[in-house]
Each structure stands twice: as structure tokens, then as C-alpha cells.
Design a protein around this motif. Structure first.
Motif, PDB file in Angstrom:
ATOM      1  N   GLU A  72      -9.739   5.198  -7.983  1.00  0.00           N
ATOM      2  CA  GLU A  72     -11.150   5.152  -7.568  1.00  0.00           C
ATOM      3  C   GLU A  72     -11.290   4.485  -6.208  1.00  0.00           C
ATOM      4  OE1 GLU A  72     -12.388   2.945 -10.950  1.00  0.00           O
ATOM      5  OE2 GLU A  72     -13.268   4.694 -11.939  1.00  0.00           O
ATOM      6  N   ALA A  73     -10.571   3.379  -5.999  1.00  0.00           N
ATOM      7  CA  ALA A  73     -10.639   2.673  -4.712  1.00  0.00           C
ATOM      8  C   ALA A  73     -10.106   3.549  -3.586  1.00  0.00           C
ATOM      9  CB  ALA A  73      -9.857   1.359  -4.777  1.00  0.00           C
ATOM     10  N   GLY A  74      -9.156   4.435  -3.910  1.00  0.00           N
ATOM     11  CA  GLY A  74      -8.575   5.323  -2.917  1.00  0.00           C
ATOM     12  C   GLY A  74      -9.553   6.324  -2.334  1.00  0.00           C
ATOM     13  N   GLU A  75     -10.693   6.498  -2.983  1.00  0.00           N
ATOM     14  CA  GLU A  75     -11.697   7.437  -2.471  1.00  0.00           C
ATOM     15  C   GLU A  75     -12.572   6.813  -1.382  1.00  0.00           C
ATOM     16  OE1 GLU A  75     -13.737   9.622  -5.480  1.00  0.00           O
ATOM     17  OE2 GLU A  75     -11.926   9.807  -6.697  1.00  0.00           O
ATOM     18  N   PHE A  76     -12.500   5.508  -1.219  1.00  0.00           N
ATOM     19  CA  PHE A  76     -13.233   4.836  -0.142  1.00  0.00           C
ATOM     20  C   PHE A  76     -12.373   4.852   1.119  1.00  0.00           C
ATOM     21  CE2 PHE A  76     -15.420   3.187  -3.795  1.00  0.00           C
ATOM     22  CZ  PHE A  76     -16.723   3.017  -3.361  1.00  0.00           C
ATOM     23  N   PRO A  77     -12.992   4.832   2.287  1.00  0.00           N
ATOM     24  CA  PRO A  77     -12.190   4.793   3.515  1.00  0.00           C
ATOM     25  C   PRO A  77     -11.404   3.491   3.587  1.00  0.00           C
ATOM     26  CG  PRO A  77     -14.488   4.360   4.007  1.00  0.00           C
ATOM     27  CD  PRO A  77     -14.419   4.743   2.559  1.00  0.00           C
ATOM     28  N   SER A  78     -10.246   3.567   4.182  1.00  0.00           N
ATOM     29  CA  SER A  78      -9.450   2.368   4.369  1.00  0.00           C
ATOM     30  C   SER A  78      -8.912   2.358   5.794  1.00  0.00           C
ATOM     31  CB  SER A  78      -8.299   2.319   3.360  1.00  0.00           C
ATOM     32  OG  SER A  78      -7.382   3.364   3.604  1.00  0.00           O
ATOM     33  N   VAL A  79      -8.428   1.200   6.189  1.00  0.00           N
ATOM     34  CA  VAL A  79      -7.818   1.047   7.509  1.00  0.00           C
ATOM     35  C   VAL A  79      -6.450   0.425   7.306  1.00  0.00           C
ATOM     36  CG1 VAL A  79      -7.989  -0.151   9.731  1.00  0.00           C
ATOM     37  CG2 VAL A  79     -10.027   0.858   8.702  1.00  0.00           C
ATOM     38  N   LEU A  80      -5.445   0.997   7.944  1.00  0.00           N
ATOM     39  CA  LEU A  80      -4.087   0.477   7.874  1.00  0.00           C
ATOM     40  C   LEU A  80      -3.847  -0.379   9.108  1.00  0.00           C
ATOM     41  CD1 LEU A  80      -1.501   0.703   6.106  1.00  0.00           C
ATOM     42  CD2 LEU A  80      -0.713   2.401   7.765  1.00  0.00           C
ATOM     43  N   LEU A  81      -3.478  -1.624   8.889  1.00  0.00           N
ATOM     44  CA  LEU A  81      -3.231  -2.554   9.984  1.00  0.00           C
ATOM     45  C   LEU A  81      -1.739  -2.710  10.198  1.00  0.00           C
ATOM     46  CD1 LEU A  81      -5.705  -5.363   8.874  1.00  0.00           C
ATOM     47  CD2 LEU A  81      -6.170  -3.430  10.394  1.00  0.00           C
ATOM     48  N   HIS A  82      -1.301  -2.491  11.418  1.00  0.00           N
ATOM     49  CA  HIS A  82       0.092  -2.755  11.808  1.00  0.00           C
ATOM     50  C   HIS A  82       0.098  -4.189  12.330  1.00  0.00           C
ATOM     51  CE1 HIS A  82       3.539  -1.803  14.835  1.00  0.00           C
ATOM     52  NE2 HIS A  82       3.934  -2.587  13.862  1.00  0.00           N
ATOM     53  N   LEU A  83       0.739  -5.088  11.600  1.00  0.00           N
ATOM     54  CA  LEU A  83       0.729  -6.510  11.947  1.00  0.00           C
ATOM     55  C   LEU A  83       1.868  -6.858  12.884  1.00  0.00           C
ATOM     56  CD1 LEU A  83      -0.002  -8.031   8.417  1.00  0.00           C
ATOM     57  CD2 LEU A  83      -1.629  -7.302  10.165  1.00  0.00           C
ATOM     58  N   SER A  84       1.691  -7.928  13.634  1.00  0.00           N
ATOM     59  CA  SER A  84       2.739  -8.434  14.510  1.00  0.00           C
ATOM     60  C   SER A  84       3.762  -9.177  13.657  1.00  0.00           C
ATOM     61  CB  SER A  84       2.162  -9.378  15.556  1.00  0.00           C
ATOM     62  OG  SER A  84       3.207 -10.047  16.228  1.00  0.00           O
TER      63      SER A  84
END
Length: 173
Positions: A143-155
Motif C-alpha cells: 500500500e505504501a508503495g503506491e505513494f510517490p517516493s524519493v530515493l536519496l543517494h547519500l554521501s
């Protein structure tokens, strides 16, 4: 590589690797157990909400950061939206720069996943965190996968520096 790593002449190939995740293990002294970077990051950032944002600005690091509700800082190199790349997890390994700007609209979003990826041939690696909006919190993964998400590439360099500092303070307060 960050200034701190260049100054101390660190080489990621010299670090012990986690047998489970393949990421760097940090050991600050011989008599101290090594700590897996991914386990450490998951413990500090997993399921935490974003409380504040440090926006990208000119300076030595020029990186934005997310401050979580426990005070932990996520140093962000790039941010990728759901529609930017079909396999977003490999975007950092392909040298793609994210197009999502880190700003205060992410206040309240939460860390849903912590990942480590490493290319087999080039040995490039990246530490990634996925964040989701507040309304996706508490839902099942599907269900959570249906919301938009942002993938952060961390340092990774800065994360290792923070891990080193935390571990070193345990033995040298």
C-alpha cells in the motif's frame, strides 16, 4: 571523496566488508567490534521522520541534508523521483544526477528503506535511503508503495566520518 577522507588518506578498499551487505565495516580500534555501515544507518534513520532540511548552498561540501526527528543528519548527494529512472537503485552507479531538489517540502516525510548497492564490475557503490510522504506511514509495504517516493543517494564519505566519530567517542570521550 570528502575533505576528511582525503586529509586522512582513507581508501574504501582498505576497509573490512560486511559479509551480509557488502558495505564498509568501521573499526576504530583493535579491541572494538567493527560496525556495519548499513546496520548503523538503519538503526539511526530507519522509520524516522524528516524534521528539518538543510538546503544546498555554496561552500566546501555544497550538499543538502535532511535532519531526522532524532537529530540524525542524512547528507544527500542526489535525489531521484519515482519517474526519473526505471531502476532508480542503479542510477547512482550509472553516474546519473538526480533532478529532485531537497527542500522543506520533505518535512514530515519518513525513511521507509535503507539500501546499499555495489556494481559487480566497476565496484562503484552507493548508500541509498528511500523516503515517503507522511500519509504512507503505517501502511503495509504494498500500500505504501503506491505513494510517490524519493530515493536519496547519500554521501558515503560523510556517513563513514559520522560513524567513525560516534565509534571513536565511545572509547575516547
Amino acid at each position: 571523496m570528502s575533505y576528511a577522507f582525503r586529509k586522512h588518506d582513507y581508501n574504501l578498499n582498505d576497509f573490512e566488508r560486511c559479509p551480509e551487505h557488502g558495505c564498509v565495516m568501521m573499526q576504530v580500534a583493535r579491541n572494538v567490534e567493527p560496525v556495519c555501515l548499513l546496520d548503523w544507518l538503519t538503526e539511526r534513520a530507519g522509520n524516522r521522520a524528516v524534521r528539518d532540511v538543510i538546503e544546498r548552498e555554496a561552500g566546501e561540501y555544497n550538499l543538502p541534508a535532511l535532519i531526522l526527528d532524532n537529530g540524525f543528519m542524512l547528507p544527500v548527494q542526489w535525489a531521484y523521483g519515482v519517474d526519473e529512472h526505471p531502476a532508480r537503485e542503479v542510477a547512482p552507479l550509472a553516474g546519473m544526477e538526480g533532478r529532485v531538489e531537497i527542500d522543506l517540502r520533505f518535512a514530515g516525510w519518513w525513511v521507509s528503506d535503507v539500501l546499499f548497492v555495489r556494481a559487480k564490475k566497476s565496484k562503484q557503490e552507493a548508500v541509498l535511503v528511500e523516503i515517503r510522504p507522511p500519509e504512507a506511514r503505517g501502511l503495509r509495504r504494498k500500500e505504501a508503495g503506491e505513494f510517490p517516493s524519493v530515493l536519496l543517494h547519500l554521501s558515503q564519505d560523510i556517513l563513514l566520518y559520522l560513524l567513525f566519530d560516534e565509534e571513536f567517542r565511545k572509547i575516547e570521550p
